[in-house]
Motif scaffolding. Structure first.
Motif, PDB file in Angstrom:
ATOM      1  N   PHE A 160       0.850  -1.187   0.000  1.00  0.00           N
ATOM      2  CA  PHE A 160       0.000   0.000   0.000  1.00  0.00           C
ATOM      3  C   PHE A 160       0.893   1.247   0.000  1.00  0.00           C
ATOM      4  CE2 PHE A 160      -4.141  -1.758   2.110  1.00  0.00           C
ATOM      5  CZ  PHE A 160      -4.236  -2.696   1.099  1.00  0.00           C
ATOM      6  N   GLN A 161       0.441   2.258  -0.731  1.00  0.00           N
ATOM      7  CA  GLN A 161       1.269   3.445  -0.895  1.00  0.00           C
ATOM      8  C   GLN A 161       1.191   4.407   0.289  1.00  0.00           C
ATOM      9  OE1 GLN A 161       1.487   5.448  -4.922  1.00  0.00           O
ATOM     10  NE2 GLN A 161       0.306   6.981  -3.810  1.00  0.00           N
ATOM     11  N   GLU A 162      -0.021   4.562   0.863  1.00  0.00           N
ATOM     12  CA  GLU A 162      -0.181   5.595   1.892  1.00  0.00           C
ATOM     13  C   GLU A 162      -1.062   5.144   3.052  1.00  0.00           C
ATOM     14  OE1 GLU A 162      -1.631   9.123  -0.070  1.00  0.00           O
ATOM     15  OE2 GLU A 162      -0.233   8.865  -1.720  1.00  0.00           O
ATOM     16  N   LEU A 239      -6.550   5.107   3.947  1.00  0.00           N
ATOM     17  CA  LEU A 239      -5.588   4.333   3.146  1.00  0.00           C
ATOM     18  C   LEU A 239      -5.588   4.830   1.708  1.00  0.00           C
ATOM     19  CD1 LEU A 239      -6.633   0.665   4.066  1.00  0.00           C
ATOM     20  CD2 LEU A 239      -4.682   1.944   4.982  1.00  0.00           C
ATOM     21  N   ASP A 240      -4.425   4.815   1.081  1.00  0.00           N
ATOM     22  CA  ASP A 240      -4.350   4.865  -0.379  1.00  0.00           C
ATOM     23  C   ASP A 240      -3.508   3.682  -0.835  1.00  0.00           C
ATOM     24  OD1 ASP A 240      -4.158   5.268  -3.069  1.00  0.00           O
ATOM     25  OD2 ASP A 240      -3.077   7.183  -2.962  1.00  0.00           O
ATOM     26  N   PRO A 241      -4.158   2.529  -1.087  1.00  0.00           N
ATOM     27  CA  PRO A 241      -3.390   1.396  -1.603  1.00  0.00           C
ATOM     28  C   PRO A 241      -2.740   1.718  -2.942  1.00  0.00           C
ATOM     29  CG  PRO A 241      -5.522   0.661  -0.777  1.00  0.00           C
ATOM     30  CD  PRO A 241      -5.551   2.175  -0.792  1.00  0.00           C
ATOM     31  N   ILE A 282     -10.822   5.192   1.881  1.00  0.00           N
ATOM     32  CA  ILE A 282      -9.914   4.360   1.078  1.00  0.00           C
ATOM     33  C   ILE A 282      -9.872   4.924  -0.336  1.00  0.00           C
ATOM     34  CG2 ILE A 282      -9.378   2.065   0.165  1.00  0.00           C
ATOM     35  CD1 ILE A 282     -11.029   0.855   2.384  1.00  0.00           C
ATOM     36  N   GLU A 283      -8.662   5.281  -0.761  1.00  0.00           N
ATOM     37  CA  GLU A 283      -8.465   5.798  -2.113  1.00  0.00           C
ATOM     38  C   GLU A 283      -7.870   4.686  -2.979  1.00  0.00           C
ATOM     39  OE1 GLU A 283      -6.033   9.296  -2.025  1.00  0.00           O
ATOM     40  OE2 GLU A 283      -5.169   8.853  -3.964  1.00  0.00           O
ATOM     41  N   ASP A 284      -8.317   4.611  -4.216  1.00  0.00           N
ATOM     42  CA  ASP A 284      -7.792   3.600  -5.142  1.00  0.00           C
ATOM     43  C   ASP A 284      -7.611   2.231  -4.483  1.00  0.00           C
ATOM     44  OD1 ASP A 284      -7.885   5.483  -7.104  1.00  0.00           O
ATOM     45  OD2 ASP A 284      -5.734   5.593  -7.474  1.00  0.00           O
ATOM     46  N   GLY A 285      -8.674   1.782  -3.817  1.00  0.00           N
ATOM     47  CA  GLY A 285      -8.668   0.428  -3.257  1.00  0.00           C
ATOM     48  C   GLY A 285      -8.677  -0.600  -4.377  1.00  0.00           C
ATOM     49  N   GLY A 309     -11.753   7.990  -5.721  1.00  0.00           N
ATOM     50  CA  GLY A 309     -11.173   7.609  -7.012  1.00  0.00           C
ATOM     51  C   GLY A 309     -10.077   8.579  -7.433  1.00  0.00           C
ATOM     52  N   ASP A 310      -8.868   8.050  -7.578  1.00  0.00           N
ATOM     53  CA  ASP A 310      -7.738   8.867  -8.048  1.00  0.00           C
ATOM     54  C   ASP A 310      -7.427   8.454  -9.492  1.00  0.00           C
ATOM     55  OD1 ASP A 310      -5.275  10.053  -8.568  1.00  0.00           O
ATOM     56  OD2 ASP A 310      -4.194   9.082  -6.949  1.00  0.00           O
ATOM     57  N   ASP A 311      -6.672   7.375  -9.671  1.00  0.00           N
ATOM     58  CA  ASP A 311      -6.303   6.917 -11.026  1.00  0.00           C
ATOM     59  C   ASP A 311      -7.532   6.648 -11.898  1.00  0.00           C
ATOM     60  OD1 ASP A 311      -3.726   6.999 -10.148  1.00  0.00           O
ATOM     61  OD2 ASP A 311      -3.408   4.834 -10.100  1.00  0.00           O
ATOM     62  N   ILE A 332     -13.878  11.867  -4.973  1.00  0.00           N
ATOM     63  CA  ILE A 332     -12.854  11.991  -6.019  1.00  0.00           C
ATOM     64  C   ILE A 332     -11.627  12.712  -5.482  1.00  0.00           C
ATOM     65  CG2 ILE A 332     -13.968  14.088  -6.922  1.00  0.00           C
ATOM     66  CD1 ILE A 332     -12.816  13.284  -9.706  1.00  0.00           C
ATOM     67  N   LEU A 333     -10.454  12.222  -5.884  1.00  0.00           N
ATOM     68  CA  LEU A 333      -9.217  12.923  -5.591  1.00  0.00           C
ATOM     69  C   LEU A 333      -9.007  13.949  -6.695  1.00  0.00           C
ATOM     70  CD1 LEU A 333      -7.093  12.471  -3.277  1.00  0.00           C
ATOM     71  CD2 LEU A 333      -5.552  11.776  -5.102  1.00  0.00           C
ATOM     72  N   VAL A 334      -8.724  15.186  -6.308  1.00  0.00           N
ATOM     73  CA  VAL A 334      -8.604  16.258  -7.294  1.00  0.00           C
ATOM     74  C   VAL A 334      -7.160  16.739  -7.359  1.00  0.00           C
ATOM     75  CG1 VAL A 334      -9.396  18.576  -7.897  1.00  0.00           C
ATOM     76  CG2 VAL A 334     -10.989  16.930  -6.875  1.00  0.00           C
ATOM     77  N   LYS A 335      -6.502  16.432  -8.470  1.00  0.00           N
ATOM     78  CA  LYS A 335      -5.113  16.835  -8.682  1.00  0.00           C
ATOM     79  C   LYS A 335      -5.074  17.729  -9.911  1.00  0.00           C
ATOM     80  CE  LYS A 335      -2.865  12.552  -7.041  1.00  0.00           C
ATOM     81  NZ  LYS A 335      -2.567  11.158  -7.478  1.00  0.00           N
ATOM     82  N   ILE A 336      -4.718  18.988  -9.701  1.00  0.00           N
ATOM     83  CA  ILE A 336      -4.798  19.952 -10.795  1.00  0.00           C
ATOM     84  C   ILE A 336      -3.969  19.548 -12.012  1.00  0.00           C
ATOM     85  CG2 ILE A 336      -5.531  22.045  -9.596  1.00  0.00           C
ATOM     86  CD1 ILE A 336      -2.676  22.680  -8.969  1.00  0.00           C
ATOM     87  N   ILE A 385      -8.219  17.809   2.349  1.00  0.00           N
ATOM     88  CA  ILE A 385      -6.988  18.035   1.595  1.00  0.00           C
ATOM     89  C   ILE A 385      -6.022  16.907   1.910  1.00  0.00           C
ATOM     90  CG2 ILE A 385      -5.838  19.483   3.342  1.00  0.00           C
ATOM     91  CD1 ILE A 385      -4.749  21.129   0.845  1.00  0.00           C
ATOM     92  N   LYS A 386      -5.330  16.440   0.869  1.00  0.00           N
ATOM     93  CA  LYS A 386      -4.298  15.425   1.060  1.00  0.00           C
ATOM     94  C   LYS A 386      -2.993  16.059   0.625  1.00  0.00           C
ATOM     95  CE  LYS A 386      -3.357  11.673  -1.580  1.00  0.00           C
ATOM     96  NZ  LYS A 386      -3.200  10.257  -2.007  1.00  0.00           N
ATOM     97  N   THR A 387      -2.124  16.344   1.570  1.00  0.00           N
ATOM     98  CA  THR A 387      -0.882  17.007   1.191  1.00  0.00           C
ATOM     99  C   THR A 387       0.310  16.531   2.012  1.00  0.00           C
ATOM    100  OG1 THR A 387       0.130  19.133   0.633  1.00  0.00           O
ATOM    101  CG2 THR A 387      -1.376  19.129   2.507  1.00  0.00           C
TER     102      THR A 387
HETATM  103 ZN    ZN Z   1      -3.680   8.025  -5.043  1.00  0.00          ZN
END
Ligand code: ZN
Ligand code: PGA
Length: 426
Positions: A160-162, A239-241, A282-285, A309-311, A332-336, A385-387
């Motif tokens: 898992f990444q995070e 979690l962000d798997p 849980i993000e990107d489970g 949902g990220d990817d 949703i994860l928001v990445k500019i 916010i996730k930073t």
């Molecule tokens: Zn992610």
């Protein structure tokens, strides 16, 4: 109106080149922006343009992208008003002409988009959060603090990444930061005592030599309690798997544990973790190319867990809209830089609001001292916010900016924590 636009190479937090863009206006105001860069990128993200010249920065230079800003985009936008964000962004999208901004580069376009917004805000003499959010903006986001790093962000065997802590029970953003920092230090102590290294990964979290999510979660629970907080009530877990990174046609590969899981088994595994630990997000489970798995996970845990949902969405309005229709996730994860303009990012936020999806404004693993996402998080009243962790200036810059914004808003500021997770037992 815009009188000059200039772009140059600068460095990001991983020591890779990135773009710094400056937009100057006729009234003397100006705005500067730096562009972030991901490592565990979604397949359908907008295209980050790199020179590919192995003689410079191992092929990662951005001189071509900078040149496009200084010639094409400068020529296109000179004389236009910086406060017409949608017009500027649309003009750049049209001039690029590709579906994923690969010709000019999403990094070039985003740099201009953000720098123009900063210049417009500065010209009006208002902070960026107020320029983007108007007088309604007053909600301070819950920080999702990534204190344990694995996956593509660290060199340990953790799949898992995070692993994140969310100070949901704080009374204010400032208190959330204090709680987060106290747990970060407590975790450092607990890991050290267990004989683990406490050097940090790309996002400032620890990257100990752990093999399983359960081991990592147990360390988190211990560190929360030792810092004097109640897990679940004061501080919940996330979690962000980043499951796209370890998914293949053969299934979800847990290299650290040497086993493969089917989509059904992956859902069971996540459900078991949610049952055993106070996990609220849980993000990107599930992987970006496993929509059926995503639907299964959403049906199973959607009523009790934020499923981000990220990817799978890539901050792309069309992908997101179609994901919503398929019943994928509830946030949703928001990445500019996944989409490349402020206008399209704001469109994604509107889609989220319309469909009751939560929005988590996010950094990338490769960051800079730019703090635009802090302002964006408050402007959207989004609530999350996730930073990254409580170390590395590329991460703490965002928290420090939010502390300043909370003071600027003053008595009217509302911390989103208790509102967002009423299901957490207090
Ligand atoms: Zn992610
Ligand atoms: P990235 O990681 O910036 O490397 O994509 C962040 C995330 O996956 O959320």
């Amino acid at each position: 109106h815009i009188t000059n636009i200039g772009a140059h190479e600068a460095l990001d937090s991983r020591g890779n080149p990135t773009l710094e863009v400056e937009v100057e206006l006729s009234d003397g105001a100006s705005g500067v922006a730096l562009v972030p860069s991901g490592a565990s990128t979604g397949n359908r993200e907008a295209c980050e343009r790199r020179d590919g010249n192995a003689e410079r920065f191992r092929g990662r230079g951005v001189l071509d992208a900078a040149r496009s800003v200084n010639t094409e985009l400068r020529g296109l936008l000179l004389g236009m008003r910086a406060d017409r964000q949608a017009e500027l962004d649309q003009a750049m999208i049209s001039l690029d002409g590709t579906e994923n901004k690969r010709r000019i580069g999403a990094n070039a376009i985003l740099g201009v988009s953000l720098a123009a917004a900063r210049a417009a805000a500065s010209s009006l003499g208002v902070p960026l959060w107020r320029y983007l959010g108007g007088s309604q903006a007053c909600v301070m986001p819950v920080p999702m603090i990534n204190v344990l790093n694995g996956g593509a962000h660290a060199d340990n065997p953790l799949d898992f990444q995070e692993f994140m802590i969310l100070p949901v029970g704080a009374a204010s953003f400032a208190e959330a930061v204090r709680m987060g920092a106290e747990v970060f230090h407590s975790l450092k102590e607990v890991l050290k005592r267990a004989g683990h290294a406490v050097n940090v990964g790309d996002e400032g979290g620890f990257a100990p030599d752990l093999r399983t999510a359960v081991e990592a979660l147990d360390f988190l629970m211990d560190s929360i309690e030792r810092a004097g907080f109640r897990p679940g009530q004061d501080i919940a877990l996330g979690l962000d798997p980043a499951a796209s990174e370890f998914h293949s046609p053969a299934g979800y590969l847990y290299a650290g544990q040497d086993r493969h899981l089917s989509s059904e088994e992956q859902v069971d595994y996540l459900a078991e973790l949610v049952r055993a630990y106070p996990i609220v997000s849980i993000e990107d489970g599930m992987a970006e190319d496993d929509p059926a798995g995503w639907q299964m996970l959403t049906a199973r845990l959607g009523d009790r867990c934020q499923l981000v949902g990220d990817d799978v969405f890539c901050t792309n309005p069309a992908l997101f809209q179609s994901g919503v229709e398929q019943g994928i996730g509830n946030a949703i994860l928001v990445k500019i830089n996944q989409i490349g303009t402020l206008t399209e990012t704001q469109e994604v936020l509107r889609i989220a609001a319309r469909h009751g999806y939560r929005a988590v404004i996010s950094h990338r693993s490769g960051e800079t001292e730019d703090t635009s996402i802090s302002d964006l998080a408050v402007a959207g009243n989004g609530g999350f916010i996730k930073t990254g962790s409580m170390s590395r200036s590329d991460r703490t810059a965002k928290y420090n900016r939010l502390l300043r914004i909370e003071r600027e808003i003053g008595a009217g500021a509302i911390y989103a924590g208790p509102l967002s997770f009423p299901r957490v037992i207090r």
